[in-house]
Design a protein around this motif. Structure first.
Motif, PDB file in Angstrom:
ATOM      1  N   ARG A  72       0.814  -1.212   0.000  1.00  0.00           N
ATOM      2  CA  ARG A  72       0.000   0.000   0.000  1.00  0.00           C
ATOM      3  C   ARG A  72       0.856   1.274   0.000  1.00  0.00           C
ATOM      4  NH1 ARG A  72      -5.408  -1.165   2.343  1.00  0.00           N
ATOM      5  NH2 ARG A  72      -5.590  -3.438   2.480  1.00  0.00           N
ATOM      6  N   TYR A  73       2.128   1.161  -0.393  1.00  0.00           N
ATOM      7  CA  TYR A  73       3.019   2.314  -0.281  1.00  0.00           C
ATOM      8  C   TYR A  73       2.555   3.482  -1.135  1.00  0.00           C
ATOM      9  CZ  TYR A  73       5.186   1.099  -4.778  1.00  0.00           C
ATOM     10  OH  TYR A  73       5.413   0.837  -6.104  1.00  0.00           O
ATOM     11  N   LYS A  74       1.941   3.210  -2.284  1.00  0.00           N
ATOM     12  CA  LYS A  74       1.472   4.311  -3.123  1.00  0.00           C
ATOM     13  C   LYS A  74       0.369   5.097  -2.425  1.00  0.00           C
ATOM     14  CE  LYS A  74       2.702   2.513  -7.695  1.00  0.00           C
ATOM     15  NZ  LYS A  74       2.229   2.247  -9.067  1.00  0.00           N
ATOM     16  N   GLU A  75      -0.525   4.379  -1.765  1.00  0.00           N
ATOM     17  CA  GLU A  75      -1.584   5.042  -0.991  1.00  0.00           C
ATOM     18  C   GLU A  75      -0.976   5.881   0.132  1.00  0.00           C
ATOM     19  OE1 GLU A  75      -5.260   3.780   2.038  1.00  0.00           O
ATOM     20  OE2 GLU A  75      -4.248   2.242   0.825  1.00  0.00           O
ATOM     21  N   ASP A  76       0.049   5.341   0.780  1.00  0.00           N
ATOM     22  CA  ASP A  76       0.662   6.049   1.899  1.00  0.00           C
ATOM     23  C   ASP A  76       1.437   7.276   1.434  1.00  0.00           C
ATOM     24  OD1 ASP A  76      -0.444   4.225   3.639  1.00  0.00           O
ATOM     25  OD2 ASP A  76       1.343   2.959   3.708  1.00  0.00           O
ATOM     26  N   VAL A  77       2.103   7.177   0.297  1.00  0.00           N
ATOM     27  CA  VAL A  77       2.791   8.345  -0.257  1.00  0.00           C
ATOM     28  C   VAL A  77       1.767   9.408  -0.664  1.00  0.00           C
ATOM     29  CG1 VAL A  77       4.257   9.191  -2.131  1.00  0.00           C
ATOM     30  CG2 VAL A  77       4.843   7.054  -0.960  1.00  0.00           C
ATOM     31  N   ALA A  78       0.645   8.987  -1.216  1.00  0.00           N
ATOM     32  CA  ALA A  78      -0.406   9.946  -1.563  1.00  0.00           C
ATOM     33  C   ALA A  78      -0.933  10.659  -0.322  1.00  0.00           C
ATOM     34  CB  ALA A  78      -1.541   9.243  -2.299  1.00  0.00           C
ATOM     35  N   LEU A 121       9.784  10.776  -4.813  1.00  0.00           N
ATOM     36  CA  LEU A 121      10.321  11.865  -5.627  1.00  0.00           C
ATOM     37  C   LEU A 121       9.266  12.418  -6.580  1.00  0.00           C
ATOM     38  CD1 LEU A 121      13.869  10.417  -6.381  1.00  0.00           C
ATOM     39  CD2 LEU A 121      13.307  12.312  -4.835  1.00  0.00           C
ATOM     40  N   GLN A 122       8.455  11.541  -7.149  1.00  0.00           N
ATOM     41  CA  GLN A 122       7.393  11.996  -8.048  1.00  0.00           C
ATOM     42  C   GLN A 122       6.348  12.818  -7.311  1.00  0.00           C
ATOM     43  OE1 GLN A 122       5.960   8.451 -10.009  1.00  0.00           O
ATOM     44  NE2 GLN A 122       7.968   8.020 -10.917  1.00  0.00           N
ATOM     45  N   ALA A 123       6.187  12.540  -6.002  1.00  0.00           N
ATOM     46  CA  ALA A 123       5.232  13.287  -5.180  1.00  0.00           C
ATOM     47  C   ALA A 123       5.843  14.562  -4.595  1.00  0.00           C
ATOM     48  CB  ALA A 123       4.713  12.402  -4.054  1.00  0.00           C
ATOM     49  N   GLY A 124       7.116  14.822  -4.905  1.00  0.00           N
ATOM     50  CA  GLY A 124       7.775  16.013  -4.400  1.00  0.00           C
ATOM     51  C   GLY A 124       8.255  15.898  -2.971  1.00  0.00           C
ATOM     52  N   LEU A 125       8.483  14.681  -2.512  1.00  0.00           N
ATOM     53  CA  LEU A 125       8.916  14.428  -1.136  1.00  0.00           C
ATOM     54  C   LEU A 125      10.369  13.981  -1.106  1.00  0.00           C
ATOM     55  CD1 LEU A 125       5.720  12.509  -0.169  1.00  0.00           C
ATOM     56  CD2 LEU A 125       6.504  14.485   1.118  1.00  0.00           C
ATOM     57  N   GLN A 126      11.177  14.573  -0.235  1.00  0.00           N
ATOM     58  CA  GLN A 126      12.559  14.148  -0.071  1.00  0.00           C
ATOM     59  C   GLN A 126      12.596  12.809   0.678  1.00  0.00           C
ATOM     60  OE1 GLN A 126      14.982  16.914   2.047  1.00  0.00           O
ATOM     61  NE2 GLN A 126      14.515  18.644   0.716  1.00  0.00           N
ATOM     62  N   PRO A 127      13.308  11.801   0.164  1.00  0.00           N
ATOM     63  CA  PRO A 127      13.450  10.530   0.884  1.00  0.00           C
ATOM     64  C   PRO A 127      14.658  10.578   1.831  1.00  0.00           C
ATOM     65  CG  PRO A 127      13.592  10.237  -1.522  1.00  0.00           C
ATOM     66  CD  PRO A 127      13.811  11.691  -1.211  1.00  0.00           C
ATOM     67  N   HIS A 128      14.416  10.311   3.114  1.00  0.00           N
ATOM     68  CA  HIS A 128      15.475  10.242   4.122  1.00  0.00           C
ATOM     69  C   HIS A 128      15.485   8.816   4.667  1.00  0.00           C
ATOM     70  CE1 HIS A 128      16.250  14.665   4.609  1.00  0.00           C
ATOM     71  NE2 HIS A 128      15.087  14.688   3.969  1.00  0.00           N
ATOM     72  N   ALA A 129      16.571   8.100   4.434  1.00  0.00           N
ATOM     73  CA  ALA A 129      16.632   6.678   4.756  1.00  0.00           C
ATOM     74  C   ALA A 129      17.429   6.418   6.029  1.00  0.00           C
ATOM     75  CB  ALA A 129      17.256   5.902   3.602  1.00  0.00           C
ATOM     76  N   THR A 130      17.026   5.381   6.746  1.00  0.00           N
ATOM     77  CA  THR A 130      17.771   4.870   7.898  1.00  0.00           C
ATOM     78  C   THR A 130      18.139   3.425   7.613  1.00  0.00           C
ATOM     79  OG1 THR A 130      16.571   6.317   9.416  1.00  0.00           O
ATOM     80  CG2 THR A 130      17.702   4.427  10.386  1.00  0.00           C
ATOM     81  N   LEU A 131      19.404   3.077   7.808  1.00  0.00           N
ATOM     82  CA  LEU A 131      19.854   1.710   7.532  1.00  0.00           C
ATOM     83  C   LEU A 131      19.323   0.709   8.537  1.00  0.00           C
ATOM     84  CD1 LEU A 131      23.648   2.286   6.730  1.00  0.00           C
ATOM     85  CD2 LEU A 131      21.783   1.945   5.088  1.00  0.00           C
ATOM     86  N   TYR A 132      19.291   1.109   9.811  1.00  0.00           N
ATOM     87  CA  TYR A 132      18.975   0.111  10.848  1.00  0.00           C
ATOM     88  C   TYR A 132      17.986   0.655  11.860  1.00  0.00           C
ATOM     89  CZ  TYR A 132      19.450  -3.700  14.154  1.00  0.00           C
ATOM     90  OH  TYR A 132      19.173  -4.771  14.968  1.00  0.00           O
ATOM     91  N   HIS A 133      16.773   0.118  11.817  1.00  0.00           N
ATOM     92  CA  HIS A 133      15.759   0.420  12.823  1.00  0.00           C
ATOM     93  C   HIS A 133      15.347  -0.896  13.485  1.00  0.00           C
ATOM     94  CE1 HIS A 133      12.664   3.675  13.986  1.00  0.00           C
ATOM     95  NE2 HIS A 133      12.535   2.676  14.844  1.00  0.00           N
TER      96      HIS A 133
END
Length: 453
Positions: A72-78, A121-133
């Motif tokens: 459901r990631y597309k729904e969540d990004v929306a 990126l297509q939604a205009g959102l900066q992606p900030h990643a964490t390697l280990y949660h």
């Protein structure tokens, strides 16, 4: 600082307190929302294993489905786009991209994060990643004394970080090595509340050192692969004496050494705090020559997660605070003034690189009422902490962005699904998403801020 009734604070007035380029976001983690079990070649994590052990999770639940964000990631990004956010902080599941924690990479796992980053990126959102949660590949912990107890995992983690940076560094706005290493070490290896469920202070402190060493080595490995901003995310629970006695003050100081300074000092000063080392005695970690130099890598940012404070008595136990502004559903005292105070302390004592508030939020006993979720307590919490943040910045704390925890109600570790932190309500039977009143407040606040750009 006027925090008497922050819920009545006009979002437009509050928005004026932040510079035009300040970033607004939300945060999540892979294990808490993705689900998708063993789908597409994902290996089990220590949390998959922990959830299978009777009595470990308060409601007996697991992370097999969670919020089904994997599908459901597309729904969540929306949803994020509809809130007008600038950025999104997420974690990669190490066992999804490398099921054994070493050896072959899982291309199907990497493909999911490739799709997610593109969608953001297509939604205009900066992606900030964490390697280990916290979701270590179970294969690295199979014998019970491996995982973060083994120094060997340091090199495995650095390899993982380098691969993520090589593949995605040009599209990620930042990469953090670890989220809250204190939780990994203390709750996972000393109190047994979190996976893998050990109870040993000596193990906890050795794990903490291996986490710090893996952080330093991963930063160095990623620097060779990407020019994106690199850092770490630390959780800070400031320690205070329960009474103004010297014995209580000493107990609070020792906890500060094991909580805040144990992680800040090696990163920024190249040493563990001596008072904490003296206190733990024989439980102190084994540190090899050169380790501290490897940990002390230059960072581009420091992530700070803040929720509450701790009050300590002389024997080292915690007591409940007065709760003048109430408590969250986790039982955590709401103390926005401590938030401001602590950020100013960090700026003055450590002169860190630019800071981001990478988590701040509250669990609340939310209910759907007539098709909406009237979470006024969360609105008050959010506005009070944003006002405190603005105060800290006016006093010299260099903070560049704020990520609310969390976008979605989700799996809250050993609490299961009964604690709701989200701006968006999740019905765990249908997985339907419903933005709460706090989501609408945050959206309107961000719109007021963006209008000044």
């Amino acid at each position: 600082m006027n925090l008497l009734d922050p819920s009545r604070l006009d979002p437009a007035e509050l928005a004026k307190s932040f510079p035009p380029d300040f970033l607004w976001g939300v945060a999540t983690s892979a294990a808490q929302i993705e689900g998708a079990g063993a789908e597409d070649g994902k290996g089990p994590s220590i949390w998959d294993h922990f959830c299978r052990q009777p009595g470990r999770i308060n409601d007996g639940s697991n992370i097999d489905v969670a919020c089904d964000h994997y599908h459901r990631y597309k729904e969540d990004v929306a949803l994020m786009k509809s809130l007008g956010l600038d950025c999104y902080r997420f974690s990669l599941a190490w066992p999804r991209v490398q099921p054994l924690g070493q050896g072959a990479w899982n291309e199907a796992g990497f493909a999911f994060y490739d799709r997610l980053i593109d969608e953001l990126l297509q939604a205009g959102l900066q992606p900030h990643a964490t390697l280990y949660h916290w979701d270590l590949p179970q294969a690295l912990d199979e014998n019970g004394n491996g995982g973060w107890l083994s120094r060997d995992v340091v090199a495995r983690f650095a390899d993982y970080g380098a691969e993520v940076a090589r593949r995605f560094g040009d599209r990620l706005a930042s990469i953090a090595t670890h989220n809250e290493p204190w939780c990994t070490a203390t709750l996972g290896y000393e109190t047994a509340q979190f996976a893998p469920g050990h109870k040993s202070r000596a193990e906890s402190l050795q794990v903490a050192h291996h986490l710090m060493l893996s952080h330093g080595d991963a930063i160095a490995a990623m620097r060779a692969e990407t020019k994106t901003r690199l850092g770490i995310v630390l959780n800070h629970t400031p320690s205070f004496p329960a009474t103004p006695t010297e014995a209580d003050r000493r107990a609070a100081r020792i906890d500060d050494g094991l909580n805040v300074r144990w992680y800040m000092d090696p990163i920024f000063r190249g040493a563990y705090p001596q008072d904490a080392i003296d206190f733990v005695g024989a439980d102190a970690p084994k540190v090899e020559p050169g380790d501290l130099e490897r940990i002390r890598q230059p960072l581009d940012f420091l992530g700070i997660n803040f929720y509450t404070r701790s009050l300590f008595t002389a024997d080292g136990t915690t007591v409940k605070g007065p709760g003048k502004r109430g408590f969250t559903d986790m039982g955590w005292e709401i103390v926005p003034e401590v938030f401001a105070q602590h950020l100013v302390r960090l700026a003055r004592e450590y002169n860190p690189p630019p800071m981001y508030i990478t988590e701040n939020g509250m669990a609340n006993a939310d209910r759907v009422v007539d098709g909406r979720v009237p979470d006024h307590e969360r609105i008050a919490y959010l506005s009070a902490h944003l006002q405190a943040l603005a105060t800290a910045m006016s006093l010299g704390a260099d903070v560049r962005g704020y990520f609310y925890w969390s976008l979605l109600d989700n799996f809250e570790w050993n609490s299961g699904y009964v604690k709701r932190f989200g701006l968006v309500h999740v019905d765990y039977e249908t997985l339907t998403r419903l933005p709460k009143d706090s989501a609408h407040w945050y959206r309107d606040f961000i719109a007021q801020h963006h209008a000044r750009r």
